[in-house]
Design an enzyme around this catalytic site. Sequence first.
Site, PDB file in Angstrom:
ATOM      1  N   HIS A 137      29.749  28.175  45.785  1.00 53.17           N
ATOM      2  CA  HIS A 137      28.832  29.319  45.954  1.00 53.17           C
ATOM      3  C   HIS A 137      27.434  28.835  45.577  1.00 53.17           C
ATOM      4  CE1 HIS A 137      32.425  32.250  45.513  1.00 53.17           C
ATOM      5  NE2 HIS A 137      32.158  32.006  46.776  1.00 53.17           N
ATOM      6  N   SER A 138      26.598  28.727  46.607  1.00 51.30           N
ATOM      7  CA  SER A 138      25.391  27.929  46.467  1.00 51.30           C
ATOM      8  C   SER A 138      24.391  28.452  45.454  1.00 51.30           C
ATOM      9  CB  SER A 138      24.728  27.775  47.831  1.00 51.30           C
ATOM     10  OG  SER A 138      24.557  29.026  48.455  1.00 51.30           O
ATOM     11  N   ARG A 139      24.386  29.753  45.200  1.00 53.48           N
ATOM     12  CA  ARG A 139      23.356  30.275  44.291  1.00 53.48           C
ATOM     13  C   ARG A 139      23.690  30.021  42.826  1.00 53.48           C
ATOM     14  NH1 ARG A 139      24.145  36.767  45.434  1.00 53.48           N
ATOM     15  NH2 ARG A 139      25.981  37.134  44.170  1.00 53.48           N
ATOM     16  N   GLU A 140      24.895  29.560  42.557  1.00 51.57           N
ATOM     17  CA  GLU A 140      25.315  29.338  41.168  1.00 51.57           C
ATOM     18  C   GLU A 140      24.854  27.952  40.712  1.00 51.57           C
ATOM     19  OE1 GLU A 140      29.511  30.206  41.521  1.00 51.57           O
ATOM     20  OE2 GLU A 140      29.109  32.265  42.125  1.00 51.57           O
ATOM     21  N   HIS A 165      32.825  27.579  39.013  1.00 52.02           N
ATOM     22  CA  HIS A 165      31.949  28.666  39.449  1.00 52.02           C
ATOM     23  C   HIS A 165      31.182  29.204  38.252  1.00 52.02           C
ATOM     24  CE1 HIS A 165      33.879  29.661  43.449  1.00 52.02           C
ATOM     25  NE2 HIS A 165      34.731  28.787  42.950  1.00 52.02           N
ATOM     26  N   SER A 166      30.289  30.151  38.514  1.00 49.77           N
ATOM     27  CA  SER A 166      29.709  30.942  37.433  1.00 49.77           C
ATOM     28  C   SER A 166      29.550  32.357  37.983  1.00 49.77           C
ATOM     29  CB  SER A 166      28.375  30.368  36.983  1.00 49.77           C
ATOM     30  OG  SER A 166      27.329  30.774  37.828  1.00 49.77           O
ATOM     31  N   GLU A 179      34.781  30.067  35.475  1.00 54.18           N
ATOM     32  CA  GLU A 179      33.553  30.851  35.657  1.00 54.18           C
ATOM     33  C   GLU A 179      32.737  30.584  34.400  1.00 54.18           C
ATOM     34  OE1 GLU A 179      32.561  32.796  38.158  1.00 54.18           O
ATOM     35  OE2 GLU A 179      34.387  33.068  39.334  1.00 54.18           O
ATOM     36  N   ARG A 222      24.753  32.807  48.939  1.00 56.14           N
ATOM     37  CA  ARG A 222      26.017  32.410  48.321  1.00 56.14           C
ATOM     38  C   ARG A 222      26.959  31.693  49.297  1.00 56.14           C
ATOM     39  NH1 ARG A 222      30.959  35.365  47.670  1.00 56.14           N
ATOM     40  NH2 ARG A 222      31.773  35.366  45.569  1.00 56.14           N
ATOM     41  N   ASN A 275      34.835  30.265  49.564  1.00 55.74           N
ATOM     42  CA  ASN A 275      35.988  30.448  48.675  1.00 55.74           C
ATOM     43  C   ASN A 275      36.857  31.636  49.100  1.00 55.74           C
ATOM     44  OD1 ASN A 275      37.509  29.345  46.591  1.00 55.74           O
ATOM     45  ND2 ASN A 275      36.771  30.880  45.119  1.00 55.74           N
ATOM     46  N   ARG A 276      36.760  32.004  50.366  1.00 58.41           N
ATOM     47  CA  ARG A 276      37.717  32.932  50.979  1.00 58.41           C
ATOM     48  C   ARG A 276      38.240  32.346  52.285  1.00 58.41           C
ATOM     49  NH1 ARG A 276      36.716  34.476  46.751  1.00 58.41           N
ATOM     50  NH2 ARG A 276      36.256  36.568  45.947  1.00 58.41           N
TER      51      ARG A 276
END
Lengths: 93, 310
Positions: B70-73, B197-198, B271, B128, B145-146
């Site tokens: 998820h790119s924004r993390e 992830h975060s 996370e 994301r 991630n889906r």
Amino acid sequence: LKLFSGDQVLRIKAKDETQLAVLKDLVHFKHLQVDFWRSPLSPNLPVDVRVPSCNLQAVKAYLKSHGIPYSVMIDDVQVLIDKEREAMAASRR
Amino acid sequence: LERSSSTFSFSSYHTIEEIYDWIDNFASENSNLVSKIQIGQSYEQRPLLVLKFSTGGSNRSAVWIDTGIHSREWITHATGLWTANQIVSEYGKDPVLTSILDTLDIFLEIVTNPDGFAYTHSEDRMWRKTRSINPGSSCSGVDANRNWDSNFGGTGSSDDACSDDYHGPSPHSEVEVKSIVDFVLGHGNIKAWISIHSFSQLLMFPYGYKLELTPDHQELNDLAREAVKVLTTKYGTEYTYGSISSTIYQASGTSIDWAYDNGIKYSFTFELRDTGEHGFMLPASEIIPTAEETWPALLTIIDHARHHPY
């Protein structure tokens, strides 16, 4: 670069399943353009949602009308982004 | 000035170009232990790079770690960079890491979604998903991630291309996902899988797509408890652990469910930190503490996998 001036991130704590269901409905109100950072999952987990500045009043009114407590986690998302960019530039220097 | 990975600041966020430069330098400066592998190209033709940490042997048992799906993390990419450097710095010093690397290989993909990551720097910090075009929709991107073939399209994913949870048109439609699938299946000897992830301070394991417990539930739960315990010891950061579906929600098409269903027993997802003030936009001052506390938890999982061959 897309700007997020005045966008806020609200941390919402639903008291029960009923309030949680109200929060889940927010997902379907596409016109409000909310961006869930932490989705409504269970009453014991906080929900974080970014709300565009133009829809803040509407979302806060929606929460208040259902008695759902919230606090402002990020007052202005753009301020955070600006700080982040400044920090990156400073590090590069 | 000659470029060198030693001048890189791990306590700062970086662009994709800076990270790719660092990967090049890092691999060439530590060629006794590290090699750079390209496992494919992203939708926008960026290289999908994996760092391989190995002390030799052929097709050893291995561990897969990915950050930044998820790119924004951004904190996850930053943690990946610090972790890569930590592996090289601690090999030969830390007895646990040293014996791990004397037995296992570690594969680390730091920028798992490079197009999305580049987009967070150039256009939309909140992005994301991947950046693939969805025919018939004005909305781009798929939630990588889906997109895995683990109850694809089921509960906890969206068929709306405009949703941040959009599962995509078909399993592994995203080249970023397919490249990992091909690499991991081709390798055939990956024994542990850790997706980072975060944010929300969780350590989770399969299943996500169903409420049923895995046959290995007790062992995974005990291992998660141990990993969380050592993580908390560092700075007191408290994590919750459990299966995805029991800890947070049902989510279909996730990487760790796919990994588990494809025979990788030790499949976990982190996370990272939640300060309650910044969401996933953690200030750069949080990078090193976050990475430092995650490190012993990673080692705990990997070391357990090493001691429990299957």
